[in-house]
Scaffold this motif. Structure first.
Motif, mmCIF file in Angstrom:
data_model
loop_
_atom_site.group_PDB
_atom_site.id
_atom_site.type_symbol
_atom_site.label_atom_id
_atom_site.label_comp_id
_atom_site.label_asym_id
_atom_site.label_seq_id
_atom_site.Cartn_x
_atom_site.Cartn_y
_atom_site.Cartn_z
ATOM 1 N N ASP A 205 136.970 -14.719 130.157
ATOM 2 C CA ASP A 205 136.610 -16.008 130.765
ATOM 3 C C ASP A 205 135.098 -16.109 130.952
ATOM 4 O OD1 ASP A 205 139.305 -16.702 131.021
ATOM 5 O OD2 ASP A 205 139.442 -15.841 133.045
ATOM 6 N N TYR B 68 133.473 -26.838 135.389
ATOM 7 C CA TYR B 68 134.551 -26.464 134.468
ATOM 8 C C TYR B 68 135.399 -27.712 134.290
ATOM 9 C CZ TYR B 68 138.367 -23.792 132.370
ATOM 10 O OH TYR B 68 139.325 -23.320 131.509
ATOM 11 N N LYS C 120 138.367 -28.011 129.592
ATOM 12 C CA LYS C 120 138.161 -26.563 129.482
ATOM 13 C C LYS C 120 136.759 -26.194 128.980
ATOM 14 C CE LYS C 120 142.496 -26.288 130.584
ATOM 15 N NZ LYS C 120 142.867 -26.064 131.997
#
Length: 456
Positions: free
Chosen positions: A119, A153, A157
């Motif tokens: 991530d 964010y 995405k």
């Protein structure tokens, strides 16, 4: 007071406030009544308490945003001002941009979300792509305030970079600007000297990624020799740890030179650009012309001497002042007390003892201040073990301050309404090295001290 439902410029209807903002600043989710699209309206109140620098930064943000075109930077739409009547007694300035549905990384962290290595690498890649675009513009555009609350964010995405309120468009990347901005913990030291470079944004990104990985703001993490200590709080690959440590090197010369190189090193674990020869660079400042600060450096210690301060105080406004004017001013000020002011005290005392006592006390305090200003000398010594700051007045030492060199976090230039100067910050306190010196002396001195600390 602006409230939900207000319509600005007969076009933008305020819906709800977004995020936490500083006093005099508001950010609203709004509807553009001409297009029925959601937009973000950022507002600045022009109040008597506001410093002009805030308005200059706000106008600069609007000016720079107009020239940017990147899919992950919210698009500029409009800039306007509203009068006192509409703004409930205060004139306001407004900046309109596209609204990005989503949450900031700060909000996600506070809501308990944790990010894994994959991530965080994706976040790094997204932001580095944005920085490559910004830094390759002519002149380069530096964001100067990358942190979790300024990274959205999105619902798609993707990562978006917002809030260009600290932005700097540099004609020369290594030039000096005294607009000291940034957020403690994320902004590197050179930014607090007013000398931000593209690698300063890389430091802020590195500190942000460490925050995202650990869930702890970098200012709250332990430091050793001014470097963020995070290895024991993460479970990530050795390559990614080394990459983050290079991004957050305290010395700008040891960081990646560009966002492009940082991205290449992140993707390719065998990339040799980790080598110092590929590091960023910041120009070395020469001693300012006519400075009276005396500085001696060896491998073992740094000694700095600041002569009596009145001339330095005057010189920051007129560096070419004649020495005879300087000494004449001292003579006139000194003579005014016994010849002009003190004879008035008995008369005031007879008219009103209380007022006479207040006047006498004020005059004595003013005289004491001038005596200190004219005669005080300051000595700073830093060696591998200890930082020592002492003031001398007529040969007597006072105001002695001592700290451990190992506790020093960095050197900062500061400016407020009445003075500017240089401070050293340690893990537990701040030490004022000197104040009321010229702007170029602040930058030069901060860099000299930090260079010596980095060389240990």
């Amino acid at each position: 007071m602006l409230t939900s439902g207000n319509i600005l410029q007969e076009r933008y209807q305020l819906q709800k406030q977004l995020g936490r903002t500083a006093a005099g600043h508001q950010t609203w989710l709004s509807t553009d009544l001409h297009t029925q699209e959601q937009v973000t309206v950022k507002l600045l109140a022009f109040s008597p308490q506001m410093e002009w620098e805030e308005l200059k930064l706000f106008e600069r943000e609007a000016e720079v945003l107009q020239s940017l075109e990147h899919r992950y930077i919210p698009r500029y739409r409009d800039y306007f001002s509203i009068d006192r009547e509409t703004g409930s007694g205060l004139p306001w300035f407004g900046l309109v941009q596209d609204y990005i549905p989503g949450s900031s990384l700060q909000e996600l962290i506070e809501n308990g979300k944790r990010f894994n290595e994959s991530d965080v690498k994706n976040i790094a890649k997204n932001v580095l792509e944005i920085l490559i675009y910004l830094h390759q513009l002519s002149p380069p555009v530096l964001h100067r305030d990358i942190k979790p609350s300024n990274l959205i964010y999105g619902d798609d995405k993707q990562i978006y970079l917002i809030d260009f309120g600290a932005v700097q468009a540099q004609a020369h990347v290594t030039g000096v600007t005294f607009t000291v901005v940034g957020t403690s913990g994320y902004a590197p030291l050179e930014q607090f000297w007013g000398r931000a470079v593209p690698a300063s944004d890389l430091y802020a990104l590195g500190a942000t990624l460490i925050h995202v990985l650990t869930g702890i703001p970098p200012a709250d993490l332990p430091q050793k020799e001014s470097r963020i200590q995070f290895r024991d709080r993460v479970s990530i690959s050795p390559h990614f740890i080394s990459w983050l440590e290079t991004m957050t090197e305290i010395s700008v010369e040891k960081r990646f030179q560009t966002a492009k190189i940082a991205l290449e090193c992140l993707i390719d674990q065998n990339n040799q650009h980790f080598l110092p020869s590929q590091s960023a660079k910041i120009n070395k400042l020469s001693p300012p012309k006519n400075t009276r600060i005396q500085l001696e450096k060896t491998a073992e210690q740094l000694n700095i001497y600041f002569p009596p301060g009145l001339k330095s105080f005057i010189n920051q406004y007129n560096p070419n002042i004649n020495k005879w004017i300087y000494y004449s001013s001292i003579f006139v000020i000194g003579l005014s007390f016994p010849v002009v002011l003190f004879p008035l005290i008995p008369r005031m005392w007879n008219d009103s003892p209380v007022f006479g006592l207040v006047f006498l006390t004020t005059m004595l305090m003013l005289l004491a201040g001038i005596i200190v200003l004219v005669n005080q000398k300051t000595y700073v010594n830093i060696n591998p073990n200890q930082l020592e700051i002492k003031r001398k007045l007529f040969g007597l030492v006072y105001g002695l301050k001592v700290g451990k060199t190992s506790d020093i976090l960095g050197v900062f230039v500061y400016q407020n309404k009445s003075s500017r100067g240089v401070k050293i910050r340690s893990e537990t306190k701040s030490y004022t090295i000197i104040e009321n010196i010229k702007e170029e002396e602040c930058f030069w001195l901060a860099q000299e001290i930090q260079d010596w600390l980095n060389s240990r």
